[in-house]
Scaffold this active site. Structure first.
Site, PDB file in Angstrom:
ATOM      1  NE  ARG A 125     -19.354  -3.781  60.161  1.00  0.00           N
ATOM      2  CZ  ARG A 125     -18.277  -4.536  60.010  1.00  0.00           C
ATOM      3  NH1 ARG A 125     -18.403  -5.806  59.630  1.00  0.00           N
ATOM      4  NH2 ARG A 125     -17.071  -4.067  60.239  1.00  0.00           N
ATOM      5  CG  ASP A 184     -13.584  -2.750  59.424  1.00  0.00           C
ATOM      6  OD1 ASP A 184     -13.499  -1.551  59.087  1.00  0.00           O
ATOM      7  OD2 ASP A 184     -13.697  -3.672  58.600  1.00  0.00           O
ATOM      8  CG  ASP A 205     -14.417   3.956  48.703  1.00  0.00           C
ATOM      9  OD1 ASP A 205     -15.115   3.791  47.684  1.00  0.00           O
ATOM     10  OD2 ASP A 205     -13.819   3.014  49.258  1.00  0.00           O
TER      11      ASP A 205
END
Length: 343
Positions: free
Chosen positions: A113, A187, A271
């Site tokens: 990425r 992102d 998370d």
């Protein structure tokens, strides 16, 4: 009569000069401070220039465990670990500290990425209060030596350890010099104004997670489930959230190892694990800021195979259901506290 006329002319001249000074200050002030910045953050913009791209070994700069008076008993809510957030008292006695404080961005990316992380770094250019950006380069493949990194007005470093682990996001690193951590996915493209607002909120609630993407935990069919579109929010995802760097030490060295192992096995749920940790330690809810999804990347190209975000994997949400129930079993605690909003 002549004296009165001279006084009138003098008064008018002074007023004209003051008006001209006012408009000149408005013109040059707008050019220098940027547009639509929160007023309390306008006086300080990062001035450090990056002199060439820097690479580093992630494992080499992981700090050692901080010794505690007594270990956390994760099964007993009455024996919770107490974190001394001394800076809270310091801020109350010296309000100027909050205006000078900076934060470090931990930017998680993957070797597939590169376009996303480069765009993200460019987007952060000019962000006030930014100390540095540490790019956590996940995956076995190191950055291409011919990769053209952007020129920005803040220092950043690319950190690799040859592992594709989401736990890398929370490694306590010796080169972090700020108390505030902004954890970001590659992102996420929030406006600078939104980030500064969230940082200001975090300065008032330093022991909590303060961030943007909100999710829920619901009881359904005899088990806990992860709710991506909840009516009541109880999780703030660390794909875009502020937290205190002390939690990185707790996550890496104090949290039960089986939780980190589950994160590595699934490449998922780090998370949720951090939310469980902070809520379990503080017995407080996280704080969500802004009601919209304006932080999402508007132009990220994900058509190339292997570049999709993790949440697009078919088993993603089922794995998160299982994580919540597993974390609850390990800690004897369910992270279901309703969050606070700051709009």
């Amino acid at each position: 009569m002549l004296l009165m006329r001279q006084k009138t002319i003098f008064t008018i001249s002074v007023l004209v000069i003051l008006v001209l000074i006012f408009f000149l200050l408005r013109i040059f002030g707008t050019q220098n401070s940027g547009t639509n910045l929160l007023p309390i953050f306008q006086e300080k913009v990062p001035k450090t220039n990056l002199d060439g791209i820097q690479y580093g070994d992630l494992n080499a700069i992981v700090s050692q465990p901080v010794s505690q008076l007594e270990p956390i008993d994760w099964k007993k809510s009455e024996n919770l670990f107490t974190i001394p957030f001394n800076s809270v008292e310091h801020d109350k006695s010296n309000s100027s500290k909050s205006y000078d404080e900076e934060f470090t961005i931990i930017l998680l990316t993957h070797w597939k990425r590169t376009s996303e992380v480069i765009s993200s770094l460019e987007h952060l250019t000019g962000l006030p209060r930014l100390s540095k950006v540490l790019v956590i380069w996940n995956g076995e493949k190191p950055p291409d030596s011919n990769l053209k990194w952007p020129t920005v007005n803040f220092p950043y470093k690319i950190l690799t350890n040859g592992r594709n682990s989401l736990n890398n996001r929370f490694l306590p690193l010796e080169i972090i010099e700020t108390e505030a951590i902004l954890s970001m996915d590659d992102d996420m493209f929030p406006s600078h104004e939104s980030l500064l607002f969230a940082f200001r909120v975090w300065q008032e609630f330093r022991d909590r997670i303060v961030g943007f993407p909100g999710r829920g935990v619901v009881w359904k069919g005899g088990r806990w489930e992860y709710d991506p579109h909840p009516c009541v929010i109880s999780l703030v995802l660390t794909g875009l959230a502020f937290f205190h760097k002390k939690y990185m030490n707790l996550y890496t060295y104090e949290m039960p190892e089986v939780i980190r192992q589950r994160v590595d096995n699934l490449t998922n749920c780090e998370d949720i694990a951090m939310n469980f940790l902070v809520s379990h330690v503080t017995q407080k809810a996280p704080i969500k800021v802004t009601p919209t999804n304006e932080w999402l990347c508007p132009k990220c190209d994900r058509e190339e195979k292997g570049k999709d975000p993790l949440w697009k994997i078919p088993t993603h949400f089922e794995e998160r259901d299982n994580c919540i129930n597993f974390f609850t079993e390990v800690t004897n605690y369910i992270n279901s506290k309703t969050i606070l909003y700051k709009l």
